[in-house]
Design a protein around this motif. Structure first.
Motif, mmCIF file in Angstrom:
data_model
loop_
_atom_site.group_PDB
_atom_site.id
_atom_site.type_symbol
_atom_site.label_atom_id
_atom_site.label_comp_id
_atom_site.label_asym_id
_atom_site.label_seq_id
_atom_site.Cartn_x
_atom_site.Cartn_y
_atom_site.Cartn_z
ATOM 1 N N GLY A 1 38.420 19.509 116.426
ATOM 2 C CA GLY A 1 38.356 19.362 117.883
ATOM 3 C C GLY A 1 38.519 20.655 118.658
ATOM 4 O O GLY A 1 38.764 20.635 119.868
ATOM 5 N N ILE A 2 38.353 21.805 117.986
ATOM 6 C CA ILE A 2 38.475 23.104 118.672
ATOM 7 C C ILE A 2 37.101 23.529 119.214
ATOM 8 O O ILE A 2 36.967 23.923 120.365
ATOM 9 N N THR A 3 36.111 23.433 118.326
ATOM 10 C CA THR A 3 34.743 23.840 118.683
ATOM 11 C C THR A 3 33.938 22.594 119.022
ATOM 12 O O THR A 3 34.064 21.563 118.351
ATOM 13 N N HIS A 4 33.093 22.684 120.061
ATOM 14 C CA HIS A 4 32.232 21.547 120.407
ATOM 15 C C HIS A 4 31.035 21.521 119.448
ATOM 16 O O HIS A 4 30.637 22.585 118.931
ATOM 17 N N LYS A 5 30.467 20.348 119.229
ATOM 18 C CA LYS A 5 29.350 20.287 118.261
ATOM 19 C C LYS A 5 28.184 21.190 118.675
ATOM 20 O O LYS A 5 27.498 21.763 117.828
ATOM 21 N N THR A 6 27.981 21.359 119.971
ATOM 22 C CA THR A 6 26.885 22.247 120.385
ATOM 23 C C THR A 6 27.216 23.720 120.087
ATOM 24 O O THR A 6 26.315 24.565 120.059
ATOM 25 N N GLY A 7 28.497 23.986 119.860
ATOM 26 C CA GLY A 7 28.906 25.348 119.465
ATOM 27 C C GLY A 7 28.285 25.730 118.125
ATOM 28 O O GLY A 7 28.036 26.906 117.862
ATOM 29 N N ALA B 1 37.494 29.548 116.967
ATOM 30 C CA ALA B 1 37.281 29.266 115.542
ATOM 31 C C ALA B 1 37.114 30.551 114.744
ATOM 32 O O ALA B 1 37.567 30.641 113.604
ATOM 33 N N LEU B 2 36.477 31.551 115.337
ATOM 34 C CA LEU B 2 36.059 32.715 114.548
ATOM 35 C C LEU B 2 37.026 33.890 114.567
ATOM 36 O O LEU B 2 37.193 34.551 113.556
ATOM 37 N N ASN B 3 37.600 34.196 115.709
ATOM 38 C CA ASN B 3 38.529 35.333 115.684
ATOM 39 C C ASN B 3 39.606 35.319 116.760
ATOM 40 O O ASN B 3 39.772 36.270 117.509
ATOM 41 N N LEU B 4 40.341 34.266 116.698
ATOM 42 C CA LEU B 4 41.445 34.084 117.636
ATOM 43 C C LEU B 4 42.550 35.143 117.476
ATOM 44 O O LEU B 4 43.017 35.727 118.461
ATOM 45 N N LYS B 5 42.900 35.452 116.231
ATOM 46 C CA LYS B 5 43.977 36.428 115.992
ATOM 47 C C LYS B 5 43.587 37.811 116.518
ATOM 48 O O LYS B 5 44.400 38.509 117.109
#
Ligand code: ATP
Length: 249
Positions: free
Chosen positions: A27-33, A82-86
């Protein structure tokens, strides 16, 4: 999903897909993401999946622009989370910039999930939940923002932006730094500084530059930003891609 062997020639790309699809399930990224990610992958393929010299230049100027900003904000969406939060948190602490969650498909639940993820990874103050302001003339949810965050920022770093908001932010007089692998997108053509690079490579490289440039006087940083020609960079990138494709076979 089966385990991806490290020897697979597309290991990194497949692991990245795995990360983003997991983030969608959580539930972090939307499917269209996922579709946006696919378009990004295609353009990354065309540039050779590495940081071009033109992107490295843009990352240097972006770092300069963030360092001289009075009130910079880094905008976070579902793909970036999702990809580079840190890496985004690390950059935001080093400059420092504020962090604001801003989503096209905005739901209270997704905003909270991303804020929690940021907090879990050490971010202290996160904007975007209040959404007590609107970017003028933007009639979708990406227009909702915080008065103390994006609304009052002078420089906004927007990884994976849409063209409408990029233009609306520029209309507000802000400096917009965009990260977009597609050099033809409206965002790429509208931002003040466009970084045609994968957000995964771009964010740490902006921080690397910021660490190098921190010692320079503000006047040198200002000169760097003022002499930046975004259109030249886009033309150079497109001409690199076309030469690369022409020389392949
Ligand atoms: P515009 O309105 O600017 O023309 P768009 O509507 O085509 O953009 P979106 O779907 O809103 O684009 O956003 C996706 C953009 O993000 C695409 O241009 C894609 O190339 C880019 N993108 C996707 N993944 C990445 C990534 N990992 N790093 C950098 N850019 C990416």
């Amino acid at each position: 999903m089966g385990k991806i062997p490290e020897s697979h020639p597309r290991y990194f790309s497949l692991k990245t897909r795995e990360r983003i699809s997991k983030a969608m399930e959580n539930g972090i990224t939307h499917k269209t993401g996922l579709i946006a990610h696919g378009r990004g992958e295609a353009f990354d393929y065309l540039i050779g999946e590495k940081t071009l010299v033109y992107a490295d230049d843009a990352e240097r100027v972006a770092a300069a622009s963030l360092l001289i900003a009075k009130n910079p904000v880094l905008s976070i969406n579902g793909n970036v989370a999702a990809l580079n939060l840190k890496e985004c948190i690390s950059l935001s602490e080093f400059i420092p910039t504020k962090l604001e969650v801003n989503l096209f498909h905005r739901t209270k639940e997704r905003i909270e999930k991303i804020i929690n993820e940021l907090k879990k990874n050490g971010a202290k103050e996160i904007y975007g939940k209040k959404a007590d302001a609107n970017i003028p003339n933007l009639n979708h949810d990406r227009g909702r923002c915080d008065i103390d965050g994006i609304y009052s920022a002078d420089v906004v770093l927007v990884p994976l932006e849409d063209g409408d908001r990029c233009q609306a932010l520029r209309n507000m007089g802000k400096t917009v730094i965009a990260i977009d692998l597609n050099p033809l997108s409206r965002t790429a053509r509208t931002a003040n500084i466009t970084i045609v690079d994968n957000v995964i490579r771009a964010i740490p490289n902006i921080e690397k530059w910021a660490r190098k440039l921190k010692k320079l006087d503000e006047i040198n940083l200002e000169e760097m930003v003022e002499s930046w020609n975004n259109i030249d960079m886009l033309q150079n990138t497109l001409s690199f891609v076309s030469k690369r494709l022409n020389s392949m076979f």
